[in-house]
Design a protein around this motif. Sequence first.
Motif, PDB file in Angstrom:
ATOM      1  N   LEU A 223      -1.547  -1.270   9.576  1.00 13.24           N
ATOM      2  CA  LEU A 223      -0.737  -2.059  10.507  1.00 13.24           C
ATOM      3  C   LEU A 223      -1.433  -2.264  11.845  1.00 13.24           C
ATOM      4  O   LEU A 223      -0.891  -2.943  12.722  1.00 13.24           O
ATOM      5  CB  LEU A 223       0.615  -1.368  10.731  1.00 13.24           C
ATOM      6  N   GLY A 224      -2.618  -1.687  12.002  1.00 14.36           N
ATOM      7  CA  GLY A 224      -3.369  -1.888  13.235  1.00 14.36           C
ATOM      8  C   GLY A 224      -3.093  -0.866  14.313  1.00 14.36           C
ATOM      9  O   GLY A 224      -3.560  -1.022  15.440  1.00 14.36           O
ATOM     10  N   VAL A 225      -2.331   0.173  13.980  1.00 14.50           N
ATOM     11  CA  VAL A 225      -2.017   1.219  14.960  1.00 14.50           C
ATOM     12  C   VAL A 225      -3.159   2.226  14.967  1.00 14.50           C
ATOM     13  O   VAL A 225      -3.570   2.699  13.901  1.00 14.50           O
ATOM     14  CB  VAL A 225      -0.688   1.915  14.611  1.00 14.50           C
ATOM     15  N   PRO A 226      -3.712   2.580  16.152  1.00 13.05           N
ATOM     16  CA  PRO A 226      -4.776   3.587  16.231  1.00 13.05           C
ATOM     17  C   PRO A 226      -4.294   4.934  15.674  1.00 13.05           C
ATOM     18  O   PRO A 226      -3.227   5.421  16.054  1.00 13.05           O
ATOM     19  CB  PRO A 226      -5.084   3.685  17.727  1.00 13.05           C
ATOM     20  N   THR A 227      -5.068   5.493  14.798  1.00 13.91           N
ATOM     21  CA  THR A 227      -4.654   6.742  14.139  1.00 13.91           C
ATOM     22  C   THR A 227      -5.432   7.967  14.622  1.00 13.91           C
ATOM     23  O   THR A 227      -5.129   9.081  14.213  1.00 13.91           O
ATOM     24  CB  THR A 227      -4.854   6.616  12.621  1.00 13.91           C
ATOM     25  N   THR A 228      -6.407   7.721  15.521  1.00 14.03           N
ATOM     26  CA  THR A 228      -7.213   8.859  15.996  1.00 14.03           C
ATOM     27  C   THR A 228      -6.358   9.894  16.703  1.00 14.03           C
ATOM     28  O   THR A 228      -6.437  11.100  16.438  1.00 14.03           O
ATOM     29  CB  THR A 228      -8.315   8.360  16.948  1.00 14.03           C
TER      30      THR A 228
ATOM     31  N   LYS B 258       1.055  12.709   0.761  1.00 12.08           N
ATOM     32  CA  LYS B 258       1.962  11.750   1.389  1.00 12.08           C
ATOM     33  C   LYS B 258       1.607  11.512   2.853  1.00 12.08           C
ATOM     34  O   LYS B 258       1.762  10.393   3.369  1.00 12.08           O
ATOM     35  CB  LYS B 258       3.410  12.242   1.256  1.00 12.08           C
ATOM     36  N   ILE B 259       1.125  12.546   3.531  1.00 11.85           N
ATOM     37  CA  ILE B 259       0.651  12.355   4.906  1.00 11.85           C
ATOM     38  C   ILE B 259      -0.538  11.399   4.929  1.00 11.85           C
ATOM     39  O   ILE B 259      -0.640  10.525   5.799  1.00 11.85           O
ATOM     40  CB  ILE B 259       0.285  13.711   5.540  1.00 11.85           C
ATOM     41  N   ILE B 260      -1.446  11.552   3.962  1.00 16.66           N
ATOM     42  CA  ILE B 260      -2.602  10.646   3.880  1.00 16.66           C
ATOM     43  C   ILE B 260      -2.142   9.207   3.655  1.00 16.66           C
ATOM     44  O   ILE B 260      -2.661   8.259   4.265  1.00 16.66           O
ATOM     45  CB  ILE B 260      -3.550  11.106   2.750  1.00 16.66           C
ATOM     46  N   VAL B 261      -1.162   9.016   2.770  1.00 19.24           N
ATOM     47  CA  VAL B 261      -0.630   7.675   2.502  1.00 19.24           C
ATOM     48  C   VAL B 261      -0.030   7.072   3.773  1.00 19.24           C
ATOM     49  O   VAL B 261      -0.276   5.900   4.111  1.00 19.24           O
ATOM     50  CB  VAL B 261       0.412   7.718   1.372  1.00 19.24           C
ATOM     51  N   ILE B 262       0.757   7.857   4.492  1.00 13.08           N
ATOM     52  CA  ILE B 262       1.411   7.358   5.709  1.00 13.08           C
ATOM     53  C   ILE B 262       0.379   6.986   6.774  1.00 13.08           C
ATOM     54  O   ILE B 262       0.487   5.930   7.422  1.00 13.08           O
ATOM     55  CB  ILE B 262       2.388   8.423   6.248  1.00 13.08           C
ATOM     56  N   ILE B 263      -0.646   7.828   6.961  1.00  9.89           N
ATOM     57  CA  ILE B 263      -1.693   7.524   7.947  1.00  9.89           C
ATOM     58  C   ILE B 263      -2.450   6.258   7.556  1.00  9.89           C
ATOM     59  O   ILE B 263      -2.786   5.409   8.412  1.00  9.89           O
ATOM     60  CB  ILE B 263      -2.651   8.727   8.084  1.00  9.89           C
TER      61      ILE B 263
ATOM     62  N   LEU C  57       0.830  -1.210   0.000  1.00 10.57           N
ATOM     63  CA  LEU C  57       0.000   0.000   0.000  1.00 10.57           C
ATOM     64  C   LEU C  57       0.866   1.263   0.000  1.00 10.57           C
ATOM     65  O   LEU C  57       0.572   2.233  -0.701  1.00 10.57           O
ATOM     66  CB  LEU C  57      -0.915  -0.006   1.227  1.00 10.57           C
ATOM     67  N   PHE C  58       1.963   1.199   0.760  1.00 14.61           N
ATOM     68  CA  PHE C  58       2.862   2.352   0.822  1.00 14.61           C
ATOM     69  C   PHE C  58       3.510   2.615  -0.538  1.00 14.61           C
ATOM     70  O   PHE C  58       3.545   3.752  -1.013  1.00 14.61           O
ATOM     71  CB  PHE C  58       3.940   2.115   1.880  1.00 14.61           C
ATOM     72  N   VAL C  59       4.017   1.540  -1.164  1.00 15.51           N
ATOM     73  CA  VAL C  59       4.688   1.700  -2.460  1.00 15.51           C
ATOM     74  C   VAL C  59       3.705   2.189  -3.519  1.00 15.51           C
ATOM     75  O   VAL C  59       4.000   3.117  -4.279  1.00 15.51           O
ATOM     76  CB  VAL C  59       5.333   0.369  -2.885  1.00 15.51           C
ATOM     77  N   VAL C  60       2.527   1.541  -3.563  1.00 15.31           N
ATOM     78  CA  VAL C  60       1.521   1.933  -4.563  1.00 15.31           C
ATOM     79  C   VAL C  60       1.051   3.361  -4.310  1.00 15.31           C
ATOM     80  O   VAL C  60       0.921   4.170  -5.239  1.00 15.31           O
ATOM     81  CB  VAL C  60       0.339   0.954  -4.543  1.00 15.31           C
TER      82      VAL C  60
END
Length: 268
Positions: free
Chosen positions: A74-79, A63-68, A22-25
């Motif tokens: 990966l299952g990390v809470p992003t809130t 790029k911020i949207i891609v990283i989030i 997902l990151f690469v794409v």
Amino acid sequence: MVEQLIHKYADAGINFLEAAILFVVGWYVVKMILRILSKMMKRSQIDAIIENFVISILNIGLKIIVIITVIAKLGVPTTSLVAVLTTAGAAIALGLQDSLKGIASGITILFSKPFVKGDIIEIDGYVGTVQEIQLLYTIVMTFDNKMVVIPNNDLVSSSFVNYSHEDVRRVTMTVELHPDNDIPQFKAALMQVIQQHPYALKEPAPVIKIGEYKERSVSMQIWVWAENDHFYDLNDDLWVAIRKIFKEQNIKIPAQQIDVRIQNSDIK
């Protein structure tokens, strides 16, 4: 128990692999989007400064949207992460409020184009040629070779004169003559010079008229149109011609009068 651990690590490995893909794409898609937008802006002949600014902002935002998105995969809470980024963005925007106003003013100037590079403008007593239009400032070079840096906020919020906006410009001159002079003869001689001058336009037609009769002088108004590139040359040549006509016709110049009053007083 072992099977559960295997499944757990297998799921984690799959999530990591999907996140990496997902990151690469996503990174590739961002580059493609920016490349397409850049080509569209160039075709639209948008100023290079605006193009670079828009591309830079979109590059960071996408790029911020891609990283989030990858972190969420990966299952990390992003809130909490989104809240922190939002707070940080608001704080940065508040701290850079004046700069953001300047950027907005620069974009307004670049889009509306009240002046462009190479135009002669006047603002706050400065007259010069526009050398560069940046997002925060406009650089003007005066005729005596001084660099003036003008904030775009000032240009957007105040009045200025653009001498290069139109293709032609009027030379306006005022000459004071003594009433005893032969006014028609002076007008005829000057009009002949104007009509023979290569920079004086026939349309609009030149005008020489009496502007005002004063007590000891006659004010003559001279209007001659010229192309912008030849304005100063024509202005200079006409003053030289007027000086020559003054000598040839022995034109009298109105004498300045000073009234002196003497008041007698008794001194005891």
